[in-house]
Enzyme design. Sequence first.
Site, short mmCIF file in Angstrom:
data_model
loop_
_atom_site.label_atom_id
_atom_site.label_comp_id
_atom_site.label_asym_id
_atom_site.label_seq_id
_atom_site.Cartn_x
_atom_site.Cartn_y
_atom_site.Cartn_z
N PHE A 392 27.42 39.78 38.53
CA PHE A 392 28.78 39.51 38.99
C PHE A 392 29.75 40.66 38.74
O PHE A 392 30.94 40.43 38.52
CB PHE A 392 29.32 38.22 38.35
N CYS A 393 29.28 41.89 38.78
CA CYS A 393 30.13 43.06 38.50
C CYS A 393 30.84 42.90 37.16
O CYS A 393 32.00 43.28 36.99
CB CYS A 393 31.14 43.28 39.61
#
Length: 448
Positions: A392-393
């Site tokens: 998710f970055c």
Amino acid sequence: MTAVLSAPVTPARPVRDAPVFADRGPFIPALAAVVGSDAQVPVAAGRSVGYANLDYAASAPALASVAAQVAEALGEYASVHRGAGHLSQITTRRYEAARETVREFVRGRVDDTVVFTRNTTDAINLAAHITSGDVVVLDIEHHASLLPWCAPKDDRTRARVVTACNTIEDTLVAIDAELASQPASLLAVTAASNVTGEVLPIGRLASIAHRRGARILVDAAQLVAHRPISIVSHGIDYLAFSGHKAYAPFGAGVLIGRSDWFDAADPYLAGGGATADVDLPRGGNTAGATWHTGAARHEAGSPNVLGAVSIAEACTALAELGPEAIGFHELRLSERLDAGLARIDGVRPLQIFTDSTDRVGIAGFTVDGVAPRAVAEYLSDEHGIGVRDGKFCAHPLLKRLGHPEGAVRASFGAGTTSDDIDRLLDALASRCVTTTITRPELDEGYPA
């Protein structure tokens, strides 16, 4: 806006697979109409089912009212700014009116500058461009709220990263101590985690920053569509968010805040629209330019008019729905999801803080013995459910949570019904009672 009921969801598995949770509670309808709610997707054995979109945190579907407004704007679309033609004037008025709509939605100051950007990442990079001096940031941030500060500026790295504690209260103490240790220009924080949905106390963080002589930038990408936010009441200096996470398509974002840093910085991009006057180079000298102040200074080139129009309409629609209705809808869905996940052996919900009391419509979790990508593919291929998997970055956060290879995230909003939540729970329960599978080999496209 009138609430609508979504069509019943076609079961994704044979009838013999009865629901796992017979006492799941009453039906919860969608809060608002969204585009694509009737989409059909293929599943195993050549069948198709209604799509259960539980990936709102990545990109929320467009509200039907937003799509209608954009369609109207398309019929009168023309060049923006400096055009004398009638449609150019209409388009320019729409574009500039969108700034005021956004400012009012987030309760901005009258003299705040509103700059339209490509997305939240672009907005925060613009904030990094106009900010001088040290920046204090937590280690749990999305990469967009972390990496711009870690990039060298003025021949040095100015990010001072604070390790988040197990509780919000202790984390506030740690931030205060870092800001007190030496001067900083800015505290940059995410309002709601894109991994767990946990909401930070923005007003208290702003008070801490101001007491220590710093300003505060809030990444509100995961907050504005779910909770009310007020630049004035919360004491926010700069606020960034994206349209695509707030039911507005066409890839646009916003950075809004105090005008002095905007006007003191060099233009974010050099080009038409940002310039008041340009002289050609003569006698070996470089070209000279006189730059506009205000938003135009940082919006060189033709802007994304439809993106700005869609954001403004989404802000209007969300305001009409009301924060109380939005919050109550998400609370009912969250309670249903949390209760169901707690009853499935092997599912491990993610949480950053032990004392967090508020969460937007996001639930991160892992499944024992099953790779996140395998879980996501199973939910899609067998049940027609869309979730997100990966890191998710937010790689540093997933590492500290003990899941360096990633997790699964279900996220929801105004177009979600209890049928979507129930289908996810039944699918996970079915997966967890079968033989687990090994992780597939990672390829270059594995989500970050």
